[in-house]
Write an enzyme that holds these catalytic residues in place. Structure first.
Site, PDB file in Angstrom:
ATOM      1  N   ASP A   1     -29.261 -52.223 -11.831  1.00  0.00           N
ATOM      2  CA  ASP A   1     -29.338 -53.661 -11.625  1.00  0.00           C
ATOM      3  C   ASP A   1     -30.523 -54.163 -12.453  1.00  0.00           C
ATOM      4  O   ASP A   1     -31.676 -54.075 -12.037  1.00  0.00           O
ATOM      5  CB  ASP A   1     -29.516 -53.974 -10.136  1.00  0.00           C
ATOM      6  CG  ASP A   1     -29.565 -55.475  -9.865  1.00  0.00           C
ATOM      7  OD1 ASP A   1     -29.569 -56.255 -10.844  1.00  0.00           O
ATOM      8  OD2 ASP A   1     -29.618 -55.871  -8.684  1.00  0.00           O
TER       9      ASP A   1
ATOM     10  N   LYS B   1     -30.790 -63.844 -14.527  1.00  0.00           N
ATOM     11  CA  LYS B   1     -32.095 -64.395 -14.921  1.00  0.00           C
ATOM     12  C   LYS B   1     -32.193 -64.644 -16.445  1.00  0.00           C
ATOM     13  O   LYS B   1     -31.596 -65.598 -16.916  1.00  0.00           O
ATOM     14  CB  LYS B   1     -33.222 -63.515 -14.372  1.00  0.00           C
ATOM     15  CG  LYS B   1     -33.123 -63.439 -12.827  1.00  0.00           C
ATOM     16  CD  LYS B   1     -34.369 -63.022 -12.102  1.00  0.00           C
ATOM     17  CE  LYS B   1     -34.211 -63.295 -10.609  1.00  0.00           C
ATOM     18  NZ  LYS B   1     -33.832 -62.159  -9.778  1.00  0.00           N
TER      19      LYS B   1
ATOM     20  N   TYR C   1     -33.969 -55.205  -4.381  1.00  0.00           N
ATOM     21  CA  TYR C   1     -33.183 -56.386  -4.016  1.00  0.00           C
ATOM     22  C   TYR C   1     -32.009 -56.505  -4.977  1.00  0.00           C
ATOM     23  O   TYR C   1     -32.174 -56.366  -6.189  1.00  0.00           O
ATOM     24  CB  TYR C   1     -34.044 -57.651  -4.107  1.00  0.00           C
ATOM     25  CG  TYR C   1     -33.297 -58.933  -3.818  1.00  0.00           C
ATOM     26  CD1 TYR C   1     -32.783 -59.192  -2.548  1.00  0.00           C
ATOM     27  CD2 TYR C   1     -33.092 -59.890  -4.816  1.00  0.00           C
ATOM     28  CE1 TYR C   1     -32.097 -60.372  -2.275  1.00  0.00           C
ATOM     29  CE2 TYR C   1     -32.414 -61.083  -4.547  1.00  0.00           C
ATOM     30  CZ  TYR C   1     -31.916 -61.313  -3.270  1.00  0.00           C
ATOM     31  OH  TYR C   1     -31.241 -62.483  -3.013  1.00  0.00           O
TER      32      TYR C   1
HETATM   33  C1  LIG Z   1     -32.680 -62.020  -8.795  1.00  0.00           C
HETATM   34  C2  LIG Z   1     -31.991 -60.731  -8.590  1.00  0.00           C
HETATM   35  C3  LIG Z   1     -30.684 -60.657  -8.080  1.00  0.00           C
HETATM   36  C4  LIG Z   1     -29.949 -61.867  -7.594  1.00  0.00           C
HETATM   37  O1  LIG Z   1     -29.724 -62.789  -8.602  1.00  0.00           O
HETATM   38  P1  LIG Z   1     -29.398 -64.327  -8.212  1.00  0.00           P
HETATM   39  O2  LIG Z   1     -29.130 -64.969  -9.537  1.00  0.00           O
HETATM   40  O3  LIG Z   1     -30.606 -64.833  -7.509  1.00  0.00           O
HETATM   41  O4  LIG Z   1     -28.204 -64.282  -7.343  1.00  0.00           O
HETATM   42  C5  LIG Z   1     -30.080 -59.424  -8.024  1.00  0.00           C
HETATM   43  N1  LIG Z   1     -30.711 -58.319  -8.435  1.00  0.00           N
HETATM   44  C6  LIG Z   1     -31.954 -58.346  -8.928  1.00  0.00           C
HETATM   45  C7  LIG Z   1     -32.587 -57.085  -9.420  1.00  0.00           C
HETATM   46  C8  LIG Z   1     -32.640 -59.553  -9.017  1.00  0.00           C
HETATM   47  O5  LIG Z   1     -33.888 -59.571  -9.485  1.00  0.00           O
END
Ligand SMILES: *Cc1c(COP(=O)(O)O)cnc(C)c1O
Length: 422
Positions: A237, A265, A142
């Site tokens: 990511d 996060k 994601y």
């Molecule tokens: C949570 C997450 C996102 C998106 O971040 P938001 O602050 O919710 O927009 C993107 N990539 C990864 C790996 C994530 O865990």
């Protein structure tokens, strides 16, 4: 009607589905969403004063636990100074310096407001920098709700893709190539088929948004090699893994250097912060130096910068050792309970864990999303209900991982044991 249902009814009237993010909706579960009103440490309280041990931790950011006293104090001081200037301020320097000092593979960083925004910028930067358009993404990773990442494998020809959300035009999905994790052959074939057109591979080096799909180091190393060989960039990511499994995330843990990293996060400690980071060479493609545009009215918001800095400055080697130790103890407590509770009612469930993350599923050691059992949701529903009744909160979806914070200390672990067996 309970206070919870009343609030949810009101919310459904005001907000689509009653929630501001779909994973909060308790979809597929037996109950309506719980509304929380306050929190401290490893605990939070719902509007009916019921207290839960929280293993969701705002989906990861709260690595120090809820409402850490030192962070609270500094945020109050920051608040008293003012909360947005739309101009240069000194507070983001502290956070930027801490990150670039402690993470050797990043020389420069730019702050944004969310993980999604960070990924969106990283993809544009990779395309602008390489002059190529196609991006390889893995099924089950994601990357936020960026249009070009809301893509799933096509049902037609192998290698085709289609959007996984309405409102994403096929023109957008055409440039996203979807592959399964842990399948290097497919990656090699993909580079062969789209020679000279691939700008980047984007991957969660620790996929943790669709179960916990821990990758072999060799697979990630091969992605590093193949991107280098093809003049493509490797984007890690690390919105979940960064600052959580180690200060420098999976890149540090595995000794693999990506070209671009995204953070989110934990980086804001619960305040809205995301970031993209890379070498000076690549980052100088961003406006105002370069021709890749990116901007933000509230970027590097002074409150959020202080929240992030005051959180991250606690994260030394000792911190991670303690956090991982707490996690393995908590995993052991859950494992024993799953095996023995109510005549073995949950004994088919096992726990995968990495650092301070854990995931409950009937299968272990999964490395790709296509292997996740289809009945995961059903298994989870019953487990979730049982835990809620005991005052233990997991993210309300079986595909989400559990998060442990440094506030989940020995006392909380004892309390967990007590609640589970009560
Ligand atoms: C949570 C997450 C996102 C998106 O971040 P938001 O602050 O919710 O927009 C993107 N990539 C990864 C790996 C994530 O865990």
């Amino acid at each position: 009607m309970s206070i919870q249902t009343k609030l949810f009814d009101q919310s459904k009237n005001l907000v689509p589905g009653g929630v501001h993010s779909p994973v909060r909706s308790f979809k597929g579960l037996n109950q309506t969403p719980i509304f929380f009103k306050s929190a401290k440490g490893a605990y939070f309280k719902d509007v009916e004063d019921k207290e839960y041990i929280d293993f969701c931790m705002s989906f990861g950011p709260l690595i120090l636990g809820h409402k850490n006293e030192q962070v609270e104090k500094k945020l109050k001081e920051a608040l008293s100074r003012g909360w947005s200037y739309g101009a240069c301020e000194p507070y983001s320097l502290d956070l930027a310096k801490l990150l670039t000092d402690k993470i050797p593979h990043i020389e420069q960083i730019r702050f944004v407001n969310s993980g999604t925004e960070a990924v969106m910028t990283a993809l544009r930067l990779a395309r602008g920098y390489t002059g190529k358009n196609k991006i390889i993404k893995f099924n089950g990773c994601y990357h936020g709700h960026v249009d070009s990442m809301l893509i799933k494998a096509g049902s037609g020809l192998a290698g085709t893709s289609e959007s996984s959300s309405a409102g994403v035009p096929s023109g957008v999905s055409e440039d996203t190539l979807i592959l399964e994790l842990n399948d290097l052959n497919k990656v090699e074939q993909c580079f062969e088929e789209h020679k000279g057109q691939i700008a980047a591979i984007i991957i969660e080096p620790l996929p943790a948004n669709n179960g916990l799909l821990i990758q072999d180091k060799e697979f990630l190393e091969s992605l590093r090699t193949i991107t280098k060989d093809n003049d493509a960039l490797l984007i890690f990511d690390e919105v979940i893994s960064g600052l959580r499994v180690a200060f420098g995330g999976m890149a540090e843990k595995l000794g693999i250097t990506p070209d671009i990293v995204t953070y989110g996060k934990v980086i804001g400690g619960g305040l809205p912060v995301g970031a993209i980071a890379s070498t000076k060479k690549i980052m100088s493609s961003l406006a105002p130096l370069g021709d890749v545009y990116q901007a933000g009215t509230l970027s590097a918001n002074p409150l959020a910068m202080v929240g992030g800095f005051e959180t991250l400055k606690n994260l030394d080697k000792n911190f991670y050792e303690t956090l991982d130790e707490y996690t393995s103890k908590i995993v052991k407590i859950f494992e024993k309970w799953l095996k023995e509770f109510d005549g073995g009612k949950f004994s088919n469930l096992k726990i995968s864990s990495f650092g301070s993350l854990f995931w409950i599923c009937s299968k272990e050691n999964l490395k790709s999303a296509d292997k996740i059992p289809a009945n995961l949701g059903e298994d989870f529903k019953e487990l979730f209900d049982t835990l809620i009744s005991k005052g233990i909160y997991l993210a309300p979806n079986g595909y989400e991982v559990g998060f442990v914070s440094i506030a989940h200390d020995l006392q909380v672990q004892e309390d967990l044991e007590k609640r589970l067996w009560d």
